[in-house]
Design an enzyme around this catalytic site. Structure first.
Site, mmCIF file in Angstrom:
data_model
loop_
_atom_site.group_PDB
_atom_site.id
_atom_site.type_symbol
_atom_site.label_atom_id
_atom_site.label_comp_id
_atom_site.label_asym_id
_atom_site.label_seq_id
_atom_site.Cartn_x
_atom_site.Cartn_y
_atom_site.Cartn_z
ATOM 1 N N HIS A 57 0.818 -1.216 0.000
ATOM 2 C CA HIS A 57 0.000 0.000 0.000
ATOM 3 C C HIS A 57 0.852 1.266 0.000
ATOM 4 C CE1 HIS A 57 -3.675 1.993 -0.509
ATOM 5 N NE2 HIS A 57 -3.274 2.862 0.371
ATOM 6 N N TYR A 106 1.465 4.980 -2.521
ATOM 7 C CA TYR A 106 1.656 6.385 -2.121
ATOM 8 C C TYR A 106 3.040 6.883 -2.515
ATOM 9 C CZ TYR A 106 -2.828 6.112 0.044
ATOM 10 O OH TYR A 106 -4.169 5.958 0.224
ATOM 11 N N HIS A 163 -9.365 0.555 -11.207
ATOM 12 C CA HIS A 163 -9.027 1.539 -10.162
ATOM 13 C C HIS A 163 -7.578 2.003 -10.287
ATOM 14 C CE1 HIS A 163 -8.134 3.204 -6.203
ATOM 15 N NE2 HIS A 163 -7.313 2.202 -5.943
ATOM 16 N N PHE A 164 -6.652 1.028 -10.420
ATOM 17 C CA PHE A 164 -5.268 1.521 -10.404
ATOM 18 C C PHE A 164 -4.824 2.063 -11.764
ATOM 19 C CE2 PHE A 164 -4.148 -3.171 -10.502
ATOM 20 C CZ PHE A 164 -3.422 -3.195 -11.693
ATOM 21 N N HIS A 165 -5.587 1.787 -12.811
ATOM 22 C CA HIS A 165 -5.250 2.481 -14.054
ATOM 23 C C HIS A 165 -5.724 3.938 -14.008
ATOM 24 C CE1 HIS A 165 -3.990 -1.411 -15.624
ATOM 25 N NE2 HIS A 165 -3.313 -0.712 -16.516
ATOM 26 N N ARG A 211 -9.826 -10.512 -12.503
ATOM 27 C CA ARG A 211 -8.576 -9.875 -12.901
ATOM 28 C C ARG A 211 -7.485 -10.941 -12.951
ATOM 29 N NH1 ARG A 211 -5.739 -6.816 -7.762
ATOM 30 N NH2 ARG A 211 -4.142 -6.494 -9.332
ATOM 31 N N ARG A 212 -6.318 -10.559 -13.418
ATOM 32 C CA ARG A 212 -5.150 -11.438 -13.500
ATOM 33 C C ARG A 212 -5.491 -12.750 -14.192
ATOM 34 N NH1 ARG A 212 -4.544 -10.563 -7.421
ATOM 35 N NH2 ARG A 212 -2.996 -8.925 -7.198
HETATM 36 FE FE1 HAS Z 1 -5.853 1.950 -4.285
HETATM 37 C C1 HAS Z 1 -5.997 -1.472 -4.707
HETATM 38 C C2 HAS Z 1 -7.895 1.713 -1.578
HETATM 39 C C3 HAS Z 1 -5.556 5.365 -3.753
HETATM 40 C C4 HAS Z 1 -3.230 2.076 -6.513
HETATM 41 N N1 HAS Z 1 -4.818 0.582 -5.405
HETATM 42 C C5 HAS Z 1 -5.043 -0.786 -5.439
HETATM 43 C C6 HAS Z 1 -4.099 -1.401 -6.326
HETATM 44 C C7 HAS Z 1 -3.282 -0.405 -6.792
HETATM 45 C C8 HAS Z 1 -3.757 0.840 -6.217
HETATM 46 C C9 HAS Z 1 -2.082 -0.569 -7.714
HETATM 47 O O1 HAS Z 1 -8.950 -0.482 0.280
HETATM 48 C C10 HAS Z 1 -4.064 -2.881 -6.712
HETATM 49 C C11 HAS Z 1 -3.062 -3.685 -5.959
HETATM 50 C C12 HAS Z 1 -3.119 -5.111 -6.449
HETATM 51 O O2 HAS Z 1 -2.435 -5.405 -7.436
HETATM 52 O O3 HAS Z 1 -3.856 -5.890 -5.884
HETATM 53 N N2 HAS Z 1 -6.630 3.291 -2.950
HETATM 54 C C13 HAS Z 1 -7.456 2.987 -1.933
HETATM 55 C C14 HAS Z 1 -7.808 4.209 -1.206
HETATM 56 C C15 HAS Z 1 -7.167 5.236 -1.844
HETATM 57 C C16 HAS Z 1 -6.403 4.655 -2.914
HETATM 58 C C17 HAS Z 1 -8.709 4.324 -0.023
HETATM 59 N N3 HAS Z 1 -4.652 3.440 -5.006
HETATM 60 C C18 HAS Z 1 -4.685 4.760 -4.652
HETATM 61 C C19 HAS Z 1 -3.647 5.474 -5.352
HETATM 62 C C20 HAS Z 1 -2.996 4.550 -6.130
HETATM 63 C C21 HAS Z 1 -3.638 3.271 -5.895
HETATM 64 C C22 HAS Z 1 -3.386 6.950 -5.207
HETATM 65 C C23 HAS Z 1 -1.836 4.710 -7.049
HETATM 66 C C24 HAS Z 1 -1.209 5.807 -7.266
HETATM 67 N N4 HAS Z 1 -6.791 0.434 -3.357
HETATM 68 C C25 HAS Z 1 -7.544 0.543 -2.233
HETATM 69 C C26 HAS Z 1 -7.963 -0.804 -1.786
HETATM 70 C C27 HAS Z 1 -7.415 -1.717 -2.675
HETATM 71 C C28 HAS Z 1 -6.686 -0.911 -3.654
HETATM 72 C C29 HAS Z 1 -8.785 -1.164 -0.634
HETATM 73 C C30 HAS Z 1 -7.536 -3.246 -2.629
HETATM 74 C C31 HAS Z 1 -8.645 -3.721 -3.477
HETATM 75 C C32 HAS Z 1 -8.693 -5.223 -3.525
HETATM 76 O O4 HAS Z 1 -9.676 -5.768 -3.042
HETATM 77 O O5 HAS Z 1 -7.760 -5.860 -4.039
HETATM 78 C C33 HAS Z 1 -7.202 6.706 -1.400
HETATM 79 O O6 HAS Z 1 -5.883 7.137 -1.136
HETATM 80 C C34 HAS Z 1 -7.865 7.602 -2.397
HETATM 81 C C35 HAS Z 1 -8.021 9.015 -1.828
HETATM 82 C C36 HAS Z 1 -8.252 10.016 -2.939
HETATM 83 C C37 HAS Z 1 -9.165 10.988 -2.918
HETATM 84 C C38 HAS Z 1 -9.282 11.910 -4.102
HETATM 85 C C39 HAS Z 1 -8.807 13.350 -3.804
HETATM 86 C C40 HAS Z 1 -8.808 14.159 -5.067
HETATM 87 C C41 HAS Z 1 -7.842 15.052 -5.437
HETATM 88 C C42 HAS Z 1 -7.955 15.716 -6.790
HETATM 89 C C43 HAS Z 1 -8.534 17.121 -6.690
HETATM 90 C C44 HAS Z 1 -8.845 17.619 -8.078
HETATM 91 C C45 HAS Z 1 -8.780 18.939 -8.452
HETATM 92 C C46 HAS Z 1 -9.154 19.301 -9.863
HETATM 93 C C47 HAS Z 1 -8.391 20.015 -7.539
HETATM 94 C C48 HAS Z 1 -10.080 11.201 -1.773
HETATM 95 C C49 HAS Z 1 -6.668 15.374 -4.578
HETATM 96 C C50 HAS Z 1 -10.626 19.598 -9.879
HETATM 97 C C51 HAS Z 1 -11.097 20.148 -11.158
HETATM 98 C C52 HAS Z 1 -12.379 20.148 -11.573
HETATM 99 C C53 HAS Z 1 -12.732 20.840 -12.850
HETATM 100 C C54 HAS Z 1 -13.447 19.478 -10.817
#
Ligand code: HAS
Length: 550
Positions: A224, A228, A375-377, A440-441
Site C-alpha cells: 500500500h 503512495y 481503479h489503479f489504471h 482480474r489477473r
Molecule cells: Fe488503491 C488497490 C484503496 C488510492 C493504486 N490501489 C489498489 C491497487 C493499486 C492501487 C495498484 O482499500 C491494486 C493492488 C493489487 O495489485 O492488488 N486506494 C485505496 C484508497 C485510496 C487509494 C482508499 N490506489 C490509490 C492510489 C494509487 C492506488 C493513489 C496509485 C497511485 N486500493 C484501495 C484498496 C485496494 C486498492 C482497498 C484493494 C482492493 C482489492 O480488493 O484488491 C485513497 O488514497 C484515495 C483518496 C483520494 C481521494 C481523491 C482526492 C482528489 C484530489 C484531486 C482534486 C482535483 C482537483 C481538480 C483540484 C479522496 C486530490 C478539480 C477540477 C475540476 C474541474 C473538478
C-alpha cells in the site's frame, strides 16, 4: 545567434537525474508495449507466438511500469528538485547516489532477464506459492537496496541544508522528498524481509516450504505505501510546482507539510485492506486497518481543498468571479499545467473507487475482479502518469539545457487528450466488467462456470480499443521525450518552483521534528501489525511446498 544550453541545476546533478529519466522512459516503452500485447491477447484479438505466455507478458507490464518506471522517474525527479531548492550535492553524496543508481539498474536487468526467459511469470505481486527463479528475487533486492542508497543521499542533503541554515524553514520540495523516501525506506523493510527470509532461501532450495500468509502480509505491508510512493511525487508537483506555472502562490506551506506527514503516518499500517477476503487474519484487525485506511483519505481531501484554494485565488487575481470563475483564467494551452490538471480531475473518480475498495462489504464485490485493475489504471496510470508527463515537459529540457518549443507543447496537449480518451475507455470498461464479476489477473474467464461469460466480450473489446489508443499515447510521449532530451533548441527552460502566499501564516517547527514523526509512524505500525502478525505465525498451517515456474 546560436543559443547556449543552460541547465537549471548543477551539471553533474543534472546528469545524475537524467540517467534516471533514460531508464524510466525505456521502461515506459517496454512496459506499455507489453500492456498492449496482453490486452489484445486477453480480448482474444491476438494469439501469442513462440510459446510466449499471457502471464509472462503481464509480469513484464506490471514489474516494468509499476516498479521500474515509477522508481526511476521518482528518484530522478526528487534528486533534481532537491538540487534545485536545497542546492547541489557534494561529490561524495553524488557518488553514493550513482552507486544506488547502478545497483538498481543491474537489479532491473537481472529481474527482466528471468521474466523474459519465462522463469518468473509471477506478476508484480509475486504471490507465493508461485515460485520464480531466484534471480528474479535477487534482482528485485538489488533495486530496493539501490533505492535505499539514494534515499540516504536525500536525507543527508536535507540534514546538511538544516545545518547550513539554522532556524530557517527547509525548502518544501526537499522536505517532501524526505517524507517520500522515509515512507519508502520503512515500507520496503517488509518486502525485503519476505524476499530475503522467505523467497530467496525457498527458491534456492534451502527450505522446502513457504508460509503463504506471512509472505502476503509482508508484501502488503509494503504494497500500500508503494502506491503512495507513486502518488507523493505527483502531490509534490501539485502543491509546489503547479502554482508557479499558473502564476500563483502556494496556498499554505504548513497544510502541504501536514498532509505529507499524515500520509507518512497512515499509509503503512493499512496493508490488510488488500487482504480483506483472506482467511487467517482476525477480522478485528482487518476492521482496525480499514479505519486507518479511511484516515489516509484525509490528507488527499486536504490536497483537493488546497488545490481548489490555489486555483480560486489565482483566478480572482486575474479577475475571475465566483467559486468557479478560475476555470476561464487557467493557462489551458500550457501542457505543463494541462497534463497534471487532467490528472487531478481523474483522481476524483479514482479516489472514490479507492474508498469503495476500502469499504469492507463493497470490497467483497470488487476484490479480485478487474474493477481493481480499473481503479489503479485511473490512479497510478492516469493521475500519477499524466502528472509525471507534465513534469517531464519542463524537467527534461531544463536538465539537458534545451527548451520546450510551441510544437512540442502542442504534441503534449495531443498526448494528454489521447491518454485520457484511451484510459476513459479502457478503465471504464474494466470497472463495468468488474462489477459483473469479470476476474482480474486472468486471460481465460471460463472458469466462472455458470456466469454469463459471453457478457464480458464487449468489455474486453473496449479494453483492447482503449489499450491501443494508450499505446499511441505512449509513442507520442516517447517522441516528445527524445526531442526534449536530444533535439530541442538549446537554451534555458524554467524549473518552476512556487513560493508561499503572503496570507498563509508561519509553518510550525513541529512539522520538522523527525524523531516525533518517525516515532509515531513506528508506534502506529506496531499497533496495527504486532498482535495479528503473532497470531498469523502462531496459528500457521503447514507451509506450502509451492510450485516452480522455472
Ligand atoms: Fe488503491 C488497490 C484503496 C488510492 C493504486 N490501489 C489498489 C491497487 C493499486 C492501487 C495498484 O482499500 C491494486 C493492488 C493489487 O495489485 O492488488 N486506494 C485505496 C484508497 C485510496 C487509494 C482508499 N490506489 C490509490 C492510489 C494509487 C492506488 C493513489 C496509485 C497511485 N486500493 C484501495 C484498496 C485496494 C486498492 C482497498 C484493494 C482492493 C482489492 O480488493 O484488491 C485513497 O488514497 C484515495 C483518496 C483520494 C481521494 C481523491 C482526492 C482528489 C484530489 C484531486 C482534486 C482535483 C482537483 C481538480 C483540484 C479522496 C486530490 C478539480 C477540477 C475540476 C474541474 C473538478
Amino acid at each position: 545567434m546560436i543559443k547556449k544550453s543552460i541547465r537549471s541545476i548543477h551539471t553533474q546533478d543534472a546528469k545524475l537525474a537524467m540517467a534516471h529519466m533514460y531508464v524510466a522512459f525505456i521502461a515506459l516503452f517496454i512496459g506499455a508495449s507489453a500492456g498492449l500485447i496482453q490486452t489484445l491477447e486477453r480480448s482474444g484479438k491476438l494469439k501469442l507466438p513462440a510459446g510466449i505466455g499471457y502471464y509472462q507478458i503481464l509480469t513484464v507490464h506490471g514489474v516494468i511500469l509499476g516498479l521500474v518506471l515509477t522508481t526511476f522517474f521518482i528518484l530522478g525527479f526528487m534528486l533534481a528538485s532537491q538540487s534545485k531548492t536545497a542546492g547541489k550535492y557534494t561529490s561524495g553524496e553524488r557518488k553514493f547516489a550513482w552507486i544506488g543508481f547502478w545497483m538498481m539498474t543491474i537489479g532491473v536487468v537481472i529481474t527482466a532477464t528471468f521474466i523474459l526467459l519465462n522463469e518468473a511469470s509471477v506478476l508484480y505481486t509475486f504471490y507465493a506459492p508461485m515460485m520464480a527463479h531466484p534471480g528474479f528475487y535477487i534482482g528485485l533486492t538489488l533495486v530496493i537496496v539501490g533505492s535505499w542508497f539514494e534515499g540516504f543521499v536525500i536525507f543527508k542533503r536535507h540534514a546538511r541544508w538544516r545545518k547550513e541554515n539554522p532556524g530557517e524553514r527547509t525548502p518544501l520540495l526537499s522536505y517532501m522528498s524526505v517524507i517520500t523516501m522515509l515512507m519508502w525506506q520503512i515500507a520496503t523493510l517488509g518486502v525485503a524481509a519476505t524476499v530475503l527470509i522467505q523467497f530467496i532461501p525457498w527458491s534456492l532450495g534451502f527450505t522446502d516450504s513457504i508460509d503463504v500468509l506471512v509472505s502476503r502480509t509482508l508484501f502488503w505491508y509494503f504494497g500500500h505505501p508503494l502506491v503512495y510512493f507513486w502518488l507523493l511525487p505527483a502531490y509534490m508537483a501539485w502543491y509546489a510546482i503547479i502554482p508557479k506555472i499558473i502564476g500563483g502562490k502556494i496556498f499554505s506551506d504548513s497544510l502541504a507539510r501536514l498532509s505529507f506527514i499524515l500520509l507518512l503516518l497512515f499509509s503503512i499500517p493499512v496493508g490488510f485492506h488488500h487482504q480483506l477476503t483472506e482467511p487467517g487474519i482476525d477480522p478485528f484487525w482487518k476492521y482496525i486497518q480499514v479505519v486507518l485506511t479511511f484516515l489516509v483519505v484525509i490528507p488527499s481531501l486536504m490536497t483537493a481543498f488546497s488545490l481548489f484554494a490555489t486555483f480560486e485565488a489565482r483566478g480572482r487575481e486575474l479577475g475571475g468571479k465566483g467559486l468557479f470563475g478560475w476555470i476561464k483564467k487557467m493557462p489551458w494551452k500550457d501542457v505543463r499545467f494541462l497534463a497534471p490538471f487532467i490528472g487531478m480531475v481523474w483522481f476524483i473518480p479514482g479516489g472514490a473507487g479507492g474508498i469503495i475498495n476500502a469499504s469492507n462489504q463493497m470490497n467483497q464485490v470488487v476484490h479480485n475482479t478487474i474493477w481493481v485493475t480499473g481503479h489503479f489504471h485511473l490512479t497510478a496510470a492516469t493521475s500519477v502518469m499524466l502528472t509525471f508527463f507534465g513534469i517531464a515537459y519542463w524537467l527534461i529540457p531544463s536538465l539537458t539545457g534545451r527548451t520546450l518549443t510551441a510544437r512540442m507543447n502542442k504534441w503534449g496537449i495531443i498526448q494528454t487528450i489521447v491518454w485520457s480518451v484511451g484510459m476513459a475507455i479502457m478503465s471504464g470498461a474494466m470497472h463495468w466488467q468488474g462489477l459483473i464479476g469479470g476476474p482480474r489477473r486472468s486471460a481465460y474467464s471460463e472458469y466462472l462456470g455458470n456466469a454469463d461469460t459471453a457478457a464480458f466480450g464487449p468489455y474486453q473489446l473496449a479494453q483492447a480499443v482503449g489499450g491501443s489508443i494508450l499505446f499511441i499515447g505512449m509513442i507520442i510521449m516517447l517522441v516528445i521525450f527524445v526531442n526534449l532530451a536530444f533535439f530541442a533548441p538549446k537554451g534555458e527552460q524554467e524549473f518552476p518552483v512556487a513560493v508561499e502566499g503572503e496570507t498563509s501564516g508561519t509553518t510550525p517547527a513541529v512539522l520538522e521534528n523527525w524523531k516525533l514523526w518517525i516515532g509515531v509512524t513506528c508506534a502506529l505500525i506496531l499497533f496495527a501489525y504486532t498482535i495479528p502478525f503473532i497470531d498469523i505465525i502462531q496459528n500457521a498451517p503447514p507451509g506450502s511446498p509451492g510450485f516452480k515456474l522455472w
